[in-house]
Design an enzyme around this catalytic site. Sequence first.
Site, PDB file in Angstrom:
ATOM      1  N   LYS A  22       0.834  -1.212   0.000  1.00  0.00           N
ATOM      2  CA  LYS A  22       0.000   0.000   0.000  1.00  0.00           C
ATOM      3  C   LYS A  22       0.862   1.252   0.000  1.00  0.00           C
ATOM      4  O   LYS A  22       0.646   2.168  -0.791  1.00  0.00           O
ATOM      5  CB  LYS A  22      -0.900   0.026   1.249  1.00  0.00           C
ATOM      6  N   ARG A 121       0.608  14.722  12.726  1.00  0.00           N
ATOM      7  CA  ARG A 121       1.640  14.233  11.810  1.00  0.00           C
ATOM      8  C   ARG A 121       2.070  15.397  10.916  1.00  0.00           C
ATOM      9  O   ARG A 121       1.516  15.610   9.845  1.00  0.00           O
ATOM     10  CB  ARG A 121       1.109  13.042  11.002  1.00  0.00           C
TER      11      ARG A 121
END
Length: 417
Positions: A22, A121
């Site tokens: 992925k 993040r």
Amino acid sequence: MEKLMITGGRPLQGTVSISGAKNSAIALIPAAILAESEVILDNLPLLSDVAVYSEILEELGAKVAWEGSQMKIDPSSIKSIPMPNGPVKKLRASYYMMGAMLGRFKEAIIGLPGGCNFEPRPIDQHIKGFEALGATVTNEHGAIHLHAKELRGTKIYLDVSSVGATINIMLAAARAKGATTIENAAKEPEIIDVATLLNSMGAIIKGAGTETIRIEGVSEMHGCRHSIIPDRIQAGTYMIAAAATRGNVLIDNVIPKHMEALTAKMQEMGIGIEEYDESIRVLGAPSYGHVDVKALVYPGFPTDLQSPMTSLLTQAQGVSVLSDFVYSNRFKHVPELVRMGAKIRVEGRSAIIEGGQLNAAKVKAADLRAGAALVIAGLTVSEGVTEVAGVEYIDRGYDHLVSNLRLLGADVWRQTE
Ligand code: EPU
């Protein structure tokens, strides 16, 4: 909304084949924008994140044909259009559109990314890289505006060896004037996969997989055909599930070298591991010893397997300490595991896990890997049905999870809430 229902207690048995990675796929698809002709990607995983990325490219005017595990991307008619909203908001990795669009068009407007928000993040290192290459970067109403008269190669030292920043800088620098050096670059296998694709497209990138990557900018790139590396996190998740259920599973289509940090820890716990050229067999045992695990950047133990590993360590005897030095607070699976009877407490960056039996409960995945951890925990519980909500997170990273687990003998099904 769907949930996963699990009646556990059955040792997993048989063979599972791992699809493409992925975290490579969602960088390789935007990388195709840099080419002037068709890029063919093979071994693509069938995931919702991949579907979102094909939507993003189609919105820009690319022709995307996706059939099974192959995607053909013809970016020749692509246009630079602002993307402040829409599908980019659904995906964390839409930040790769910044590097790819900047490389191709020297401009981009991309909405701030969504995705698994288990903690803040930041993308400051991506932006630092773009600015060093000569771009002006501003944040206007939640969208990043990037613009450069021209991109010029330079030397960039990353304060943290970020996977996303390393790839994003490679994407932009591939079409810059002159050479760019990234120091303290991330070394994850997905970085090498992206560099391999870019080189097949005509880029000149050396050193991917080491902490110094040198990118010689080129003015034109062309189409090619590329096969995506196997998903080491998906492979690791099945390895952990096999061990947690004390099963016997051959995990096929893997690169055993990518799994070394996990296999070493599993062996230390007393789990049987047999390595072949492209597969690994996991042989469960009646009891496992406790271990301490530190999640670090590659080649250290992957943070993406930290949550699944927590579930495995509930099956070990004694107390294990699992620390994450990549993310400071990626422990959203812990309260849910505690609802299942696990004895875990979080102290700072560490989870302290005391082995013991789990029980069935209704739990909710708060992010992708937390979801994987809960499924593994459910597979160990023989009495009652474990219900895992938040399946949409799990679907972002595990294709064919239910059918794969059923083939391995698990009693798992989807139910609409
Ligand atoms: N960081 C910064 N500034 C930045 C970028 C990162 O401070 O500009 C920090 C992060 O906060 C974090 C560390 O650096 O503490 C590492 O972050 P990194 O940039 O390497 O992560 P990422 O590129 O955003 C990818 C994967 C994650 C995986 C990490 C670490 C993708 C789309 N995501 O994220 O995968 O956890 O690398 O290996 O490739 C997952 O698959 O479940 C997943 C979250």
